[in-house]
Design a protein around this motif. Structure first.
Motif, mmCIF file in Angstrom:
data_model
loop_
_atom_site.group_PDB
_atom_site.id
_atom_site.type_symbol
_atom_site.label_atom_id
_atom_site.label_comp_id
_atom_site.label_asym_id
_atom_site.label_seq_id
_atom_site.Cartn_x
_atom_site.Cartn_y
_atom_site.Cartn_z
ATOM 1 N N LYS A 1 0.512 -0.935 0.188
ATOM 2 C CA LYS A 1 0.132 0.353 -0.156
ATOM 3 C C LYS A 1 0.447 1.064 0.179
ATOM 4 N N GLU B 1 -8.485 7.531 2.192
ATOM 5 C CA GLU B 1 -7.179 6.930 2.149
ATOM 6 C C GLU B 1 -6.121 7.354 3.912
ATOM 7 N N ASN C 1 -5.142 2.640 7.371
ATOM 8 C CA ASN C 1 -4.088 2.345 6.119
ATOM 9 C C ASN C 1 -2.721 1.808 6.947
ATOM 10 N N GLU D 1 1.696 1.724 -2.978
ATOM 11 C CA GLU D 1 0.128 2.030 -3.945
ATOM 12 C C GLU D 1 0.585 3.580 -4.379
ATOM 13 N N GLY E 1 -5.400 -3.787 6.435
ATOM 14 C CA GLY E 1 -5.763 -3.147 5.043
ATOM 15 C C GLY E 1 -7.065 -2.805 4.897
#
Length: 324
Positions: A157, A179, A230, A160, A226
């Motif tokens: 993550k 996020e 996050n 990403e 996740g």
């Protein structure tokens, strides 16, 4: 147990690090081992040992219990007593005689200072001197280990989202706020050296609906999954960081204080038993980040009992009087 193969590799590496640390203690430097082996310096003394309720502090507490017993003291084990406030109040009230505390916690929480000192030696010196003068509490140490707070995220993550630093998280909170979800402990949610101070330093907001308050162990597993969050609040010496392949974000504005561990004890008791220092200091000197990560991993990753882990480590390093 692990959903990604890389985790077992890191657990093995952690165990290997512990083996290497133990071997180093038992190999060269025989005189150092001899000097710190079990003895009778504390014969006739009695202590009640507390600890906080997370793995590392329990491990440190067990080390103190076993070491003091090995040097002749009678010891009551009250490890896993509770959080920071519980242990500090118990120490001040005489309900426990000693527990392991961290320099940054002493400075920010107990002494109510707002600005941490970035040099570790200076931070410890300032904390120890002020606590002794103001509260008659003596600090024995410090350890080389620095168990500071950090934010972590599962590695895939992080790639990403392109986050490497806490400043990146602050920017993400403004551009893609959905996020930035966090798993943290209750204590971290209120401390000046926790989330309130962090969001102020990095100038971003964390709405309550994007924060999950969880127990320490659950923070790591949920950050890894996740789904709930996050980002997770972690301790930098925790063995689960490597085992779960989490990426620790750089505190690029140096917000978090330095947290070297030390044994805290009321000064009047210390004066009755000054041998505490010569008993504890050889062990304290060996507790660096790698050693602590390996000890923590044996508990949190491999499922061993803290007391069994610490007894093995102390014995392998010659601190319980075994031959090396």
């Amino acid at each position: 147990m692990f959903s990604r193969p890389v985790r077992r590799k890191f657990a093995v590496l952690a165990a290997a690090a512990l083996t290497l640390t133990a071997a180093a203690g038992c190999g060269g430097g025989g005189s150092a081992v001899e000097a710190s082996s079990a003895g009778t310096e504390l014969e006739g003394a009695s202590f009640v040992v507390g600890s906080k309720d997370f793995t590392e502090n329990i491990v440190l507490g067990k080390i103190a219990v076993q070491l003091l017993k090995a040097h002749g003291a009678e010891v009551e084990d009250k490890t896993n007593l509770g959080g920071t406030v519980t242990n500090r109040k118990a120490l001040q009230a005489g309900e426990i005689d000693l527990y392991w505390e961290y320099s940054g916690t002493g400075w920010i929480e107990h002494l109510k200072k707002t600005e941490p000192i970035q040099d570790s030696a200076e931070q410890f010196k300032a904390t120890a001197e002020a606590d002794l003068e103001q509260n008659q509490i003596r600090w024995i140490g410090p350890t080389p280990l620095n168990n500071t707070y950090a934010l972590a995220i599962r590695s895939e993550k992080a790639q990403e989202l392109g986050v490497k630093t806490v400043s990146d998280v602050a920017e993400l909170a403004k551009t893609k706020p959905e996020e930035v979800t966090m798993c943290i402990e209750t204590e971290f949610s209120t401390r000046d050296d926790g989330l309130p101070g962090l969001t102020k330093k990095y100038d971003f907001e964390m709405p309550k609906d994007r924060i999950a308050l969880l127990d320490t162990g659950v923070v790591y597993t949920e950050t890894d999954k996740g789904e709930t969050c996050n980002f997770g609040e972690v301790f930098t010496t925790d063995g689960r960081i490597a085992a779960l392949d989490l990426t620790v974000l750089e505190d690029d504005k140096s917000f978090f204080p330095i947290y070297n561990a030390a044994v805290t004890v009321k000064d009047d008791l210390y004066k009755k038993h000054p041998a505490l220092e010569q008993v504890l200091n050889p062990v304290i000197a060996k507790l660096d980040d790698a050693t602590m990560q390996a000890l923590n991993a044996q508990v949190d990753v491999d499922g061993k009992e803290p007391g069994a882990v610490t007894a093995e480590w102390l014995e392998q390093n010659g601190f319980l009087g075994s031959s090396s």
